[in-house]
Design a protein around this motif. Structure first.
Motif, PDB file in Angstrom:
ATOM      1  N   HIS A   1      33.296 -73.588 -41.883  1.00 13.70           N
ATOM      2  CA  HIS A   1      32.737 -72.469 -41.133  1.00 13.70           C
ATOM      3  C   HIS A   1      32.004 -71.526 -42.079  1.00 13.70           C
ATOM      4  N   GLU A   2      31.150 -70.687 -41.487  1.00 20.23           N
ATOM      5  CA  GLU A   2      30.419 -69.673 -42.236  1.00 20.23           C
ATOM      6  C   GLU A   2      30.814 -68.298 -41.735  1.00 20.23           C
TER       7      GLU A   2
ATOM      8  N   VAL B   1      31.028 -68.788 -37.569  1.00 17.40           N
ATOM      9  CA  VAL B   1      30.307 -69.908 -36.968  1.00 17.40           C
ATOM     10  C   VAL B   1      30.874 -71.179 -37.579  1.00 17.40           C
ATOM     11  N   PHE B   2      31.353 -72.075 -36.719  1.00 20.10           N
ATOM     12  CA  PHE B   2      31.956 -73.330 -37.173  1.00 20.10           C
ATOM     13  C   PHE B   2      30.944 -74.463 -37.086  1.00 20.10           C
ATOM     14  N   ALA B   3      30.971 -75.339 -38.086  1.00 17.25           N
ATOM     15  CA  ALA B   3      30.019 -76.447 -38.173  1.00 17.25           C
ATOM     16  C   ALA B   3      30.047 -77.315 -36.925  1.00 17.25           C
ATOM     17  N   ALA B   4      31.227 -77.539 -36.366  1.00 21.07           N
ATOM     18  CA  ALA B   4      31.346 -78.395 -35.191  1.00 21.07           C
ATOM     19  C   ALA B   4      31.294 -77.605 -33.877  1.00 21.07           C
ATOM     20  N   GLY B   5      31.012 -76.293 -33.958  1.00 17.95           N
ATOM     21  CA  GLY B   5      30.845 -75.484 -32.758  1.00 17.95           C
ATOM     22  C   GLY B   5      32.113 -74.960 -32.121  1.00 17.95           C
TER      23      GLY B   5
ATOM     24  N   LYS C   1      35.301 -72.609 -31.153  1.00 18.50           N
ATOM     25  CA  LYS C   1      35.460 -71.172 -30.972  1.00 18.50           C
ATOM     26  C   LYS C   1      36.827 -70.802 -31.520  1.00 18.50           C
ATOM     27  N   PHE C   2      36.804 -70.026 -32.607  1.00 20.77           N
ATOM     28  CA  PHE C   2      38.045 -69.583 -33.253  1.00 20.77           C
ATOM     29  C   PHE C   2      37.695 -68.367 -34.086  1.00 20.77           C
ATOM     30  N   PHE C   3      38.507 -67.345 -34.083  1.00 21.43           N
ATOM     31  CA  PHE C   3      38.214 -66.064 -34.715  1.00 21.43           C
ATOM     32  C   PHE C   3      36.985 -65.470 -34.072  1.00 21.43           C
ATOM     33  N   THR C   4      36.819 -65.630 -32.794  1.00 19.11           N
ATOM     34  CA  THR C   4      35.621 -65.113 -32.135  1.00 19.11           C
ATOM     35  C   THR C   4      35.994 -64.277 -30.929  1.00 19.11           C
ATOM     36  N   ALA C   5      35.099 -63.375 -30.566  1.00 12.44           N
ATOM     37  CA  ALA C   5      35.322 -62.518 -29.411  1.00 12.44           C
ATOM     38  C   ALA C   5      35.277 -63.305 -28.112  1.00 12.44           C
ATOM     39  N   ASP C   6      34.540 -64.404 -28.080  1.00  8.57           N
ATOM     40  CA  ASP C   6      34.391 -65.167 -26.832  1.00  8.57           C
ATOM     41  C   ASP C   6      35.201 -66.459 -26.841  1.00  8.57           C
ATOM     42  N   GLU C   7      36.294 -66.456 -27.600  1.00 10.75           N
ATOM     43  CA  GLU C   7      37.134 -67.653 -27.696  1.00 10.75           C
ATOM     44  C   GLU C   7      37.691 -68.046 -26.350  1.00 10.75           C
TER      45      GLU C   7
END
Length: 128
Positions: free
Chosen positions: A60-61, A116-120, A122-128
């Motif tokens: 992830h970035e 932003v995760f390479a494989a898309g 949703k983790f550590f995100t507001a819209d998880e």
């Protein structure tokens, strides 16, 4: 109620949490659970994360600074490892894979914006 110093209105109240009484939530990744201590619509969040031995946070970035304090165990990536009582921060644009050592890890993570995760995923995100 106390008055704000920079505006003519009351001071908003503090929010107290008891993380020990909060349930662990399963994440998108095997062996990783979390407790959300703070979040807002921008994606800023503070998480208590429990990683089972060897559990991995995939590539992830960081879109803003990430701050991590290790409470228990070992939190590792390609650049090094963080042990109990140690702290690591990563700048915006840092990419890495992170994982727990053989004893697992309990960490406090502070994120200013969603990753932003390479494989898309949703983790550590507001819209998880």
């Amino acid at each position: 109620m106390r008055q704000r110093l920079l505006a003519p209105e009351p001071s908003p109240p503090s929010v107290f949490l008891d993380p020990a009484s909060m349930p662990w939530e399963e994440s998108a990744f095997p062996g990783i659970r979390s407790k959300t201590l703070y979040s807002d619509p921008s994606g800023m969040c503070t998480l208590l994360l429990k990683l089972e031995p060897g559990a991995e946070v995939p590539l992830h970035e960081h879109t803003a600074i990430e701050q991590t304090y290790v409470l228990e165990g070992r939190f590792v990536d390609e650049e090094g490892e963080c042990l109990p009582g140690q702290f690591v921060w990563r700048p915006q644009g840092n990419t890495h894979v992170a994982w727990a050592g053989p004893e697992g890890a309990l960490i406090l993570g502070i994120f200013l914006r969603p990753n932003v995760f390479a494989a898309g995923q949703k983790f550590f995100t507001a819209d998880e």
